[in-house]
Motif scaffolding. Structure first.
Motif, mmCIF file in Angstrom:
data_model
loop_
_atom_site.group_PDB
_atom_site.id
_atom_site.type_symbol
_atom_site.label_atom_id
_atom_site.label_comp_id
_atom_site.label_asym_id
_atom_site.label_seq_id
_atom_site.Cartn_x
_atom_site.Cartn_y
_atom_site.Cartn_z
ATOM 1 N N ALA A 175 0.836 -1.203 0.000
ATOM 2 C CA ALA A 175 0.000 0.000 0.000
ATOM 3 C C ALA A 175 0.869 1.250 0.000
ATOM 4 N N GLN A 176 0.488 2.202 -0.811
ATOM 5 C CA GLN A 176 1.129 3.513 -0.837
ATOM 6 C C GLN A 176 0.175 4.486 -0.158
ATOM 7 N N TRP A 177 0.458 4.757 1.114
ATOM 8 C CA TRP A 177 -0.437 5.565 1.936
ATOM 9 C C TRP A 177 -0.211 7.043 1.674
ATOM 10 N N ASN A 200 -3.766 2.383 -4.416
ATOM 11 C CA ASN A 200 -2.959 1.691 -5.433
ATOM 12 C C ASN A 200 -3.139 0.174 -5.440
ATOM 13 N N LEU A 201 -3.979 -0.360 -4.582
ATOM 14 C CA LEU A 201 -4.150 -1.807 -4.491
ATOM 15 C C LEU A 201 -5.298 -2.261 -5.387
ATOM 16 N N PRO A 202 -5.125 -3.349 -6.115
ATOM 17 C CA PRO A 202 -6.156 -3.792 -7.066
ATOM 18 C C PRO A 202 -7.481 -4.130 -6.387
ATOM 19 N N GLY A 203 -8.540 -3.425 -6.788
ATOM 20 C CA GLY A 203 -9.883 -3.756 -6.343
ATOM 21 C C GLY A 203 -10.282 -3.291 -4.965
ATOM 22 N N ILE A 204 -9.406 -2.594 -4.240
ATOM 23 C CA ILE A 204 -9.758 -2.120 -2.892
ATOM 24 C C ILE A 204 -9.220 -0.724 -2.642
ATOM 25 N N ILE A 205 -9.852 -0.055 -1.699
ATOM 26 C CA ILE A 205 -9.373 1.205 -1.143
ATOM 27 C C ILE A 205 -9.187 0.937 0.345
ATOM 28 N N LEU A 258 -9.539 0.010 7.365
ATOM 29 C CA LEU A 258 -10.863 -0.221 6.811
ATOM 30 C C LEU A 258 -10.693 -0.462 5.318
ATOM 31 N N ILE A 259 -11.430 -1.418 4.774
ATOM 32 C CA ILE A 259 -11.310 -1.778 3.369
ATOM 33 C C ILE A 259 -12.645 -1.521 2.676
ATOM 34 N N PHE A 260 -12.571 -0.836 1.534
ATOM 35 C CA PHE A 260 -13.748 -0.503 0.754
ATOM 36 C C PHE A 260 -13.541 -0.919 -0.696
ATOM 37 N N THR A 261 -14.639 -1.184 -1.377
ATOM 38 C CA THR A 261 -14.557 -1.373 -2.821
ATOM 39 C C THR A 261 -14.424 0.019 -3.442
ATOM 40 N N PRO A 262 -13.930 0.101 -4.659
ATOM 41 C CA PRO A 262 -13.877 1.417 -5.322
ATOM 42 C C PRO A 262 -15.257 2.083 -5.418
ATOM 43 N N GLU A 263 -16.305 1.293 -5.613
ATOM 44 C CA GLU A 263 -17.650 1.848 -5.699
ATOM 45 C C GLU A 263 -18.093 2.435 -4.357
ATOM 46 N N GLU A 264 -17.799 1.721 -3.268
ATOM 47 C CA GLU A 264 -18.127 2.236 -1.937
ATOM 48 C C GLU A 264 -17.371 3.527 -1.655
#
Length: 68
Positions: free
Chosen positions: A9-11, A29-34, A47-53
């Protein structure tokens, strides 16, 4: 559920953030997650979110939906 590996992760945090560290950091920068974490506790949970969320959250924040 397996532990998600955030080693790559690039914070980043807002350039408007105070030097006190009282903010959140976001990795996009991580595939499929924020990923979002507390800058005061970088080794703590994220906390992990989808790009849509994440897009929906940013839209709400920009529209003032979370104003107190």
């Amino acid at each position: 559920m397996d532990q998600l590996n955030l080693d790559d992760a690039q914070w980043r945090k807002s350039s408007a953030s105070a030097d006190t560290g009282q903010c959140v950091e976001v990795a996009t920068n991580l595939p499929g997650i924020i990923a979002v974490r507390d800058s005061k506790n970088p080794q703590g949970p994220a906390l992990i979110f989808t790009p849509e969320e994440w897009k929906a959250f940013l839209h709400g924040a920009n529209q003032g939906e979370f104003a107190i």
